[in-house]
Write a protein that holds these residues in place. Sequence first.
Motif, PDB file in Angstrom:
ATOM      1  N   SER A   1      71.142  51.730  40.230  1.00  0.00           N
ATOM      2  CA  SER A   1      71.798  52.190  41.411  1.00  0.00           C
ATOM      3  C   SER A   1      70.974  51.177  42.896  1.00  0.00           C
ATOM      4  O   SER A   1      69.918  50.567  42.083  1.00  0.00           O
ATOM      5  N   TYR A   2      71.209  51.352  43.883  1.00  0.00           N
ATOM      6  CA  TYR A   2      70.574  50.923  45.007  1.00  0.00           C
ATOM      7  C   TYR A   2      69.082  51.149  44.379  1.00  0.00           C
ATOM      8  O   TYR A   2      68.038  49.878  45.112  1.00  0.00           O
ATOM      9  N   ALA A   3      68.690  51.945  44.130  1.00  0.00           N
ATOM     10  CA  ALA A   3      66.727  52.272  44.395  1.00  0.00           C
ATOM     11  C   ALA A   3      66.537  51.419  42.908  1.00  0.00           C
ATOM     12  O   ALA A   3      65.376  51.774  42.846  1.00  0.00           O
TER      13      ALA A   3
ATOM     14  N   GLU B   1      71.189  59.356  42.232  1.00  0.00           N
ATOM     15  CA  GLU B   1      70.374  57.602  42.171  1.00  0.00           C
ATOM     16  C   GLU B   1      69.707  57.183  43.198  1.00  0.00           C
ATOM     17  O   GLU B   1      69.167  56.469  42.931  1.00  0.00           O
ATOM     18  N   ASN B   2      68.693  58.183  43.355  1.00  0.00           N
ATOM     19  CA  ASN B   2      67.387  58.076  43.463  1.00  0.00           C
ATOM     20  C   ASN B   2      66.657  57.950  42.004  1.00  0.00           C
ATOM     21  O   ASN B   2      65.762  57.369  42.633  1.00  0.00           O
TER      22      ASN B   2
ATOM     23  N   ASN C   1      76.174  58.434  44.862  1.00  0.00           N
ATOM     24  CA  ASN C   1      75.411  59.695  43.655  1.00  0.00           C
ATOM     25  C   ASN C   1      75.922  59.138  42.651  1.00  0.00           C
ATOM     26  O   ASN C   1      75.969  59.703  41.532  1.00  0.00           O
TER      27      ASN C   1
ATOM     28  N   GLN D   1      66.833  49.504  49.923  1.00  0.00           N
ATOM     29  CA  GLN D   1      67.828  49.768  50.891  1.00  0.00           C
ATOM     30  C   GLN D   1      68.491  48.490  51.892  1.00  0.00           C
ATOM     31  O   GLN D   1      69.530  48.435  52.073  1.00  0.00           O
TER      32      GLN D   1
ATOM     33  N   ASP E   1      74.493  51.937  48.143  1.00  0.00           N
ATOM     34  CA  ASP E   1      74.348  53.648  48.585  1.00  0.00           C
ATOM     35  C   ASP E   1      75.719  54.362  48.986  1.00  0.00           C
ATOM     36  O   ASP E   1      76.786  54.053  49.085  1.00  0.00           O
ATOM     37  N   GLY E   2      75.149  55.688  48.179  1.00  0.00           N
ATOM     38  CA  GLY E   2      76.110  56.855  49.142  1.00  0.00           C
ATOM     39  C   GLY E   2      77.045  57.355  48.341  1.00  0.00           C
ATOM     40  O   GLY E   2      77.666  58.836  48.963  1.00  0.00           O
TER      41      GLY E   2
ATOM     42  N   GLY F   1      71.550  48.291  49.408  1.00  0.00           N
ATOM     43  CA  GLY F   1      71.891  49.072  49.800  1.00  0.00           C
ATOM     44  C   GLY F   1      74.301  49.581  50.454  1.00  0.00           C
ATOM     45  O   GLY F   1      74.131  50.561  50.261  1.00  0.00           O
TER      46      GLY F   1
ATOM     47  N   ARG G   1      75.440  56.234  39.219  1.00  0.00           N
ATOM     48  CA  ARG G   1      74.983  54.139  38.516  1.00  0.00           C
ATOM     49  C   ARG G   1      75.666  53.906  38.065  1.00  0.00           C
ATOM     50  O   ARG G   1      76.581  54.430  37.402  1.00  0.00           O
TER      51      ARG G   1
END
Length: 279
Positions: free
Chosen positions: A63-65, A245-246, A92, A82, A89-90, A86, A94
Amino acid sequence: MASEGGFFSAVWETIKTIFWALLIAGIFRTIFFQPFWIPSGSMKDTLLIGDFLFVNKMTYGYSYASCPSVRLQRFGINIDAQDICGFLDGDNTRILGGEPERGDVVVFRHPATGQDYIKRLVGLPGDTVQMIDGVLQINGAPVELEDDGVFVETYERQGPEGRPPRCENGAVGPGADCEKSRQIETLPGGTSHHILNIGTYRGADDTGVFHVPEGHYFMMGDNRDNSLDSRFPVTAGGVGFVPYENLIGRADRIMFSSAGRSMLFFWTWRSDRYFKAIE
């Protein structure tokens, strides 16, 4: 002129070598493994301050993370993941996503600050989680606990942050033994690991019931009375519920460990922890 041309040619080759080395290292860190240095005692005694490990990013997908943050405060460089990724993102979700399992030791991006944290995943989406008298309750049932003696460490300033540990045996002086009760906790599904407790510290030993939302996870430190985790909202310095996603990756094995304020202090290296599996 020939020697001058040779000099500039050598410099150019060096620049190209450095560029490709940095590019390959960046790709390796983004896709496969991310180095992580344990800065605090929230995961004792599973992880000690000064443990160095690689986080497996392939386990949960991307994901973005998954993009690395580059923070070099000394040089004024602060590039957040991000800022780079980024656009992912948004939602949630993967890419090539894998589901984490209860009991995994997970590195994740803090939902508010963006800093990298490491905790144990104890609550899955849809679970209820509560602490009653210091015992973790999952879906209304207490986890299995078995006493496993006492964890002893020296009372002294530890790691780069220079913080002394909390002790169950009261206020002790520098160089004295600092003790905590140690237990073996077995989560639903069978994962067993050590946890530490300070019997007289009641900061988060009794909580309300947490309902873990879909697409989120409940994280706790193994050093139960010294961990700002999902028991605390982000407004109180905790991490709250952690979105899917984090997640950055799973920590599987310690590669190196040093008990000193710097890894250069070779006399503080803990060779008994090299390549130790994380349970």
